[in-house]
Each structure stands twice: as structure tokens, then as C-alpha cells.
Scaffold this active site. Structure first.
Site, PDB file in Angstrom:
ATOM      1  CE  LYS A   1      18.810  15.811 -64.457  1.00  0.00           C
ATOM      2  NZ  LYS A   1      19.597  14.632 -64.858  1.00  0.00           N
TER       3      LYS A   1
ATOM      4  NE  ARG B   1      22.048  14.285 -58.870  1.00  0.00           N
ATOM      5  CZ  ARG B   1      22.338  15.134 -59.855  1.00  0.00           C
ATOM      6  NH1 ARG B   1      21.925  16.365 -59.800  1.00  0.00           N
ATOM      7  NH2 ARG B   1      23.019  14.724 -60.909  1.00  0.00           N
TER       8      ARG B   1
ATOM      9  NE  ARG C   1      27.083  14.960 -70.497  1.00  0.00           N
ATOM     10  CZ  ARG C   1      26.191  15.094 -69.521  1.00  0.00           C
ATOM     11  NH1 ARG C   1      24.896  15.079 -69.796  1.00  0.00           N
ATOM     12  NH2 ARG C   1      26.568  15.194 -68.281  1.00  0.00           N
TER      13      ARG C   1
ATOM     14  NE  ARG D   1      29.407  16.915 -66.026  1.00  0.00           N
ATOM     15  CZ  ARG D   1      28.135  16.811 -65.645  1.00  0.00           C
ATOM     16  NH1 ARG D   1      27.188  17.471 -66.301  1.00  0.00           N
ATOM     17  NH2 ARG D   1      27.803  16.040 -64.643  1.00  0.00           N
TER      18      ARG D   1
ATOM     19  NE  ARG E   1      27.199  11.941 -63.454  1.00  0.00           N
ATOM     20  CZ  ARG E   1      27.288  12.371 -64.708  1.00  0.00           C
ATOM     21  NH1 ARG E   1      28.302  11.992 -65.469  1.00  0.00           N
ATOM     22  NH2 ARG E   1      26.377  13.160 -65.208  1.00  0.00           N
TER      23      ARG E   1
HETATM   24  P1  AMP Z   1      24.674  17.130 -62.773  1.00  0.00           P
HETATM   25  O1  AMP Z   1      25.306  18.231 -63.557  1.00  0.00           O
HETATM   26  O2  AMP Z   1      23.249  17.417 -62.377  1.00  0.00           O
HETATM   27  O3  AMP Z   1      24.843  15.777 -63.419  1.00  0.00           O
HETATM   28  O4  AMP Z   1      25.471  17.042 -61.381  1.00  0.00           O
HETATM   29  C1  AMP Z   1      26.858  16.763 -61.347  1.00  0.00           C
HETATM   30  C2  AMP Z   1      27.272  16.329 -59.952  1.00  0.00           C
HETATM   31  O5  AMP Z   1      27.035  17.376 -59.016  1.00  0.00           O
HETATM   32  C3  AMP Z   1      26.514  15.135 -59.396  1.00  0.00           C
HETATM   33  O6  AMP Z   1      27.040  13.896 -59.841  1.00  0.00           O
HETATM   34  C4  AMP Z   1      26.721  15.335 -57.888  1.00  0.00           C
HETATM   35  O7  AMP Z   1      28.036  14.985 -57.510  1.00  0.00           O
HETATM   36  C5  AMP Z   1      26.593  16.844 -57.760  1.00  0.00           C
HETATM   37  N1  AMP Z   1      25.185  17.261 -57.555  1.00  0.00           N
HETATM   38  C6  AMP Z   1      24.416  18.002 -58.402  1.00  0.00           C
HETATM   39  N2  AMP Z   1      23.190  18.194 -57.887  1.00  0.00           N
HETATM   40  C7  AMP Z   1      23.176  17.544 -56.698  1.00  0.00           C
HETATM   41  C8  AMP Z   1      22.178  17.346 -55.696  1.00  0.00           C
HETATM   42  N3  AMP Z   1      20.931  17.842 -55.830  1.00  0.00           N
HETATM   43  N4  AMP Z   1      22.520  16.619 -54.596  1.00  0.00           N
HETATM   44  C9  AMP Z   1      23.762  16.116 -54.440  1.00  0.00           C
HETATM   45  N5  AMP Z   1      24.737  16.252 -55.346  1.00  0.00           N
HETATM   46  C10 AMP Z   1      24.460  16.966 -56.478  1.00  0.00           C
END
Ligand code: AMP
Length: 212
Positions: free
Chosen positions: A13, A88, A127, A159, A170
Site C-alpha cells: 500500500k 481500518r 522488510r 519496524r 497485525r
Molecule cells: P501501517 O503503517 O498502516 O501498517 O500502520 C502501523 C500501525 O499504526 C498499525 O498496526 C496500527 O497500530 C496503527 N494504525 C495505523 N492506521 C490505523 C488506523 N486507521 N486505525 C487504527 N490504528 C492504526
């Protein structure tokens, strides 16, 4: 254009968001990037989000919805945006619809990128991420933890939530809370599905084709 990018962690994404945003001259709004920056800067938002993000759990809806409402009110998002990692949950999707309706706006498309689970686990395990520019590099790009980011030269890191336990969590959280959004947007006639198990350029072309 107002676009949402949907997909499990590791489907690409973030990479595709940058490509589409550039092509359409709209800002890419990635809630994960916003939360990580807040955590790095130790802001009140960062302190609230930290434990959830580290475990791979979702940050509570009210916090994330507030972040997105504020970001979409910025002038650069007035004529379009691409959301990466938001919504989400169904509650977030409904909040987004309300925020847009208040501005007499609506989404143009929701692009769901699909990749088999075993490919996701392999991709996330190797990654590397750049904490400065947000660049993401796969296991086959010949880079190492601590090495220089090819785009901005900052030191590359893994990360914490790309570690195996957090990745498993996740994926489970995605299946339970986020996957229902596929149906939600399908019922609203907005969903476009793209096969993400191809090269970066092929996926980008496929996304452009469904947006045309
Ligand atoms: P990402 O970089 O999109 O994988 O997001 C990393 C982490 O940020 C996720 O595993 C959640 O802990 C938090 N996070 C990101 N976007 C959201 C969202 N829309 N709702 C809730 N938690 C989020």
C-alpha cells in the site's frame, strides 16, 4: 480524486500510495506514518499510540479519526487525497463518510490490493523502512539494517511491528477488523480489486487501469 487504498499489511500500500499520489497530484495520507512520526517526536498523540502500534493492535477509533479529520482539513487535501491505512474499521469508514458529507464530498474509489498470506509474511519478514522519508524496501533489494536509504541516506531500520509476533497479530487484526470493509465498500459500489502479487510497476499499472 478521493481514493482509499485497502489491503493487509505488506501488500504494498505505502509504495503504491506514493506512485498514485504523485500521478494524480494529491497528498498521500498514511495514518501509520503520522502515528510513527508522532511516536518519534514523543508528542501527546505519539504517547497515546505507542503501546497499540508496538503490539500491532489498532489505535482506538476516536484517536485516529481525530487525526484524519485534522489532516483532511488542510488546504492541500481540499481537492483530493489518497488514504493509506485508513479506514481500518467500519466505525472509521462511517466517520470518513460523515467528514466528507459535511464538505459535500464523497469517495471516488476504494482500491483493495490482494496478496496471499504466505507472500505477505515473507515480504514483511525481510522488510526495511526508512524512519526519515518513509521509504520501504523489500528483502530482495540488497539493503541492510543500518545501511543508507537509497532516497535520503538516513539509516534503515526494521519496524518493531514487523517482528514475527507483531506481524501475526497485525494479520489477525486485519482479518477481523479491516477485511469487513471490502464488503462494506463493495455494497456501496466503490470497490476495485487489484492483484498485488506482481512487480511494483505491474501493480501500479493495474491500479491506474481501475481508476481510469
Ligand atoms: P501501517 O503503517 O498502516 O501498517 O500502520 C502501523 C500501525 O499504526 C498499525 O498496526 C496500527 O497500530 C496503527 N494504525 C495505523 N492506521 C490505523 C488506523 N486507521 N486505525 C487504527 N490504528 C492504526
Amino acid at each position: 480524486m478521493r481514493i482509499v487504498l485497502l489491503g493487509a499489511p505488506g501488500v504494498g500500500k505505502g509504495t503504491q500510495a506514493r506512485v498514485i499520489a504523485e500521478a494524480h497530484r494529491i497528498p498521500a495520507v498514511a495514518t501509520g506514518d503520522i502515528l510513527r512520526a508522532a511516536m518519534r517526536d514523543e508528542t501527546p498523540l505519539g504517547k497515546q499510540a505507542k503501546e497499540f502500534v508496538k503490539r500491532g493492535d489498532l489505535v482506538p477509533d476516536d484517536i485516529v479519526i481525530g487525526v484524519v479529520a485534522e489532516r483532511l482539513a488542510q488546504p492541500d487535501a481540499a481537492n483530493g487525497f489518497l488514504l493509506d491505512g485508513f479506514p481500518r474499521t467500519i466505525a472509521q469508514a462511517e466517520a470518513l463518510a460523515t467528514i466528507l458529507a459535511e464538505r459535500d464530498q464523497a469517495l471516488d474509489a476504494v482500491v483493495a490490493i490482494e496478496v496471499p498470506d504466505e507472500v505477505i509474511v515473507r515480504r514483511l519478514a525481510g522488510r526495511l523502512t526508512c524512519p526519515e522519508c518513509g521509504g520501504v524496501y523489500g528483502p530482495d533489494e540488497g539493503l541492510q539494517e543500518g545501511g543508507a536509504c537509497p532516497r535520503c541516506s538516513a539509516s534503515l531500520t526494521v519496524r518493531p511491528d514487523d517482528k514475527p509476533d507483531a506481524v501475526r497479530n497485525r494479520l489477525a487484526v486485519y482479518r477481523e477488523s479491516t477485511e469487513p470493509l471490502v464488503n462494506y465498500y463493495c455494497e456501496r459500489g466503490l470497490l476495485k480489486t487489484v492483484d498485488g502479487d506482481r512487480t511494483r510497476d505491474e501493480v501500479a499499472k493495474a491500479i491506474e487501469a481501475v481508476l481510469a
